[in-house]
Design a protein around this motif. Structure first.
Motif, PDB file in Angstrom:
ATOM      1  N   VAL A 142      -3.184   5.435   1.536  1.00 48.59           N
ATOM      2  CA  VAL A 142      -3.382   4.136   2.230  1.00 48.59           C
ATOM      3  C   VAL A 142      -2.245   4.026   3.473  1.00 48.59           C
ATOM      4  N   GLY A 201       0.755  -1.204  -0.124  1.00 50.83           N
ATOM      5  CA  GLY A 201      -0.148  -0.028   0.004  1.00 50.83           C
ATOM      6  C   GLY A 201       0.909   1.185  -0.022  1.00 50.83           C
ATOM      7  N   GLY A 230      -7.006   4.489   5.714  1.00 50.30           N
ATOM      8  CA  GLY A 230      -6.319   5.799   5.060  1.00 50.30           C
ATOM      9  C   GLY A 230      -6.632   6.961   5.433  1.00 50.30           C
ATOM     10  N   SER A 276      -7.852  -2.130   5.405  1.00 47.01           N
ATOM     11  CA  SER A 276      -7.080  -1.189   5.281  1.00 47.01           C
ATOM     12  C   SER A 276      -7.575   0.063   5.828  1.00 47.01           C
ATOM     13  N   HIS A 292      -8.170   3.805  -1.593  1.00 51.51           N
ATOM     14  CA  HIS A 292      -8.672   4.901  -0.918  1.00 51.51           C
ATOM     15  C   HIS A 292      -8.485   6.381  -1.669  1.00 51.51           C
ATOM     16  N   ILE A 342      -3.676  -0.256  -3.365  1.00 52.41           N
ATOM     17  CA  ILE A 342      -3.060  -1.631  -2.864  1.00 52.41           C
ATOM     18  C   ILE A 342      -2.822  -2.533  -3.825  1.00 52.41           C
TER      19      ILE A 342
END
Length: 395
Positions: A127, A100, A143, A141, A123, A106
């Motif tokens: 990230v 990321g 962000g 994840s 995001h 990602i």
């Protein structure tokens, strides 16, 4: 085993650690770290490091991911897909690497061919962190768009988006994957997987810089201070704390080898330290070894390949195989945000097919398979020749 650490000075350090063979008692036992290498591969400070049974990968503010083959001790090249600082790297087993970065992407990489299998716009902002579920089917994840996102890694798509009030900078699954923690500044929210809701909040004194699960319920927390704390994520209480360094602790890494559960810490004071954990987590760990890098450290990992190799070379022959398997699976758990055995079983036949493995036993098996195929081909050709000869004789 080998300690690997990155720093602001753009250098990756490697220190081979020799565990003490003689049992002198826990309070007297000391390990010996020996400088192995320094590698200046990046053009900016290192931000993250990840390890599996063969490779060490580093991410940097220079927007690249560098790969190091620890068995051959060579620079294996770099990955340049991202546009922005690499913020997180996680291995899942020995087949996949997930990265990321500040570009909001990602990426899922094939850790054999080093090809990008999937690139996801994860995001709207950066990230900041990601963690892979032990099953390998889900990932979390966080962000700078103030969201916590759940990813279906099987289909490579978003599964769930949760809006949170602030930007979280750490998310981590527990070893069994039944809970996870989300860190915002000095607060650690504990989520239960079955309800996907917060079951409690732990408050650290200073901003949290790194966390790692020591068990399903015990979490080690390091922050912008000299102290490391162990928290019970069920009771939301502090079990113990100990002064680990003279300056803020930047990264924490835990792993298990036979007879030892170890936690490693890296600090801005330049020291890397290894601590032996007690069975009772209310008791502070004992120092095993320390080494001064004279650099401002940023990230830390432990490559366990050499422990496996050493175990395989030592007699008796009946003991090493289960030990090496345990070490590999446990190291994979820490490297990849916890790894499941099913994924390893799936990857084994694939590695045999392509003939690329990190273990000498597998390569010999692969070569024996090739030789049997050749024998069959030769036998088939010989049969055909015999048939042709018979036809000619009949004519």
């Amino acid at each position: 085993m080998e300690l690997v650490a990155g720093c602001y000075e753009q250098v990756l350090f490697g220190f081979v650690v020799h565990p003490e063979s003689k049992a002198n008692g826990d309070h007297e036992q000391k390990w010996t770290p020996v400088a192995d290498f320094t590698h200046h591969a990046h053009t900016a400070s290192l931000s993250v490091v990840a390890v599996n049974s063969r490779f060490v990968v580093t991410g940097s503010k220079d927007e690249t991911i560098h790969i190091y083959d620890m068995k051959k001790k060579i620079d294996h090249g770099s990955l340049v897909h991202h546009n922005g600082t690499i913020t997180c790297l996680k291995f899942h087993g020995n087949r996949h690497l997930i990265s990321g970065a500040e570009d909001g992407l990602i990426c899922v990489w094939d850790a054999k061919k080093w090809e990008c299998l999937k690139s996801i716009k994860a995001h709207r902002g950066h990230v900041t962190f990601l963690s892979v579920h032990p099953s390998g089917k889900l990932a979390l994840s966080v962000g700078t768009d103030k969201t916590l996102r759940t990813w279906n890694l099987v289909e490579g798509r978003s599964a769930f988006i949760k809006n949170i009030k602030q930007n979280a900078h750490i998310v981590e699954w527990s070893p069994k994957g039944e809970k996870y923690v989300v860190v915002i500044l000095n607060k650690i929210d504990v989520y239960q997987l079955d309800t996907a809701s917060v079951s409690g909040t732990i408050t650290n004194e200073k901003r949290v810089s790194s966390v790692t699960f020591l068990s399903e319920s015990v979490l080690a927390v390091a922050g912008d201070e000299e102290v490391v704390r162990f928290f019970d994520t069920d009771k939301l209480t502090c079990l113990c704390e100990f002064k680990a360094h003279e300056n803020r602790v930047k990264d924490v890494f835990s792993f298990e080898i036979p007879k030892h559960h170890v936690i490693a810490t890296a600090s801005s004071d330049g020291f890397i330290k290894m601590w032996k954990l007690k069975q009772d987590k209310k008791v502070p760990p004992s120092l095993l070894c320390e080494v001064n890098t004279n650099a401002r450290l940023t990230c830390l990992g432990v490559w366990l390949g050499r422990v496996t190799d050493a175990a395989e070379s030592c007699p008796p022959a009946s003991e090493p195989s289960p030990v090496s398997k345990e070490e590999q699976s446990k190291s994979n758990k820490k490297e990849s945000g916890d790894t499941v055995q099913e994924e390893e079983r799936q990857s084994k036949p694939n590695t045999k097919k392509c003939g690329v493995t990190g273990v000498s036993d597998k390569t010999t098996k692969g070569s024996s398979q090739v030789s049997t195929k050749k024998r069959k081909m030769v036998e088939m050709l010989e049969k055909k020749k015999r048939k042709k000869k018979k036809i000619r004789v009949m004519q």
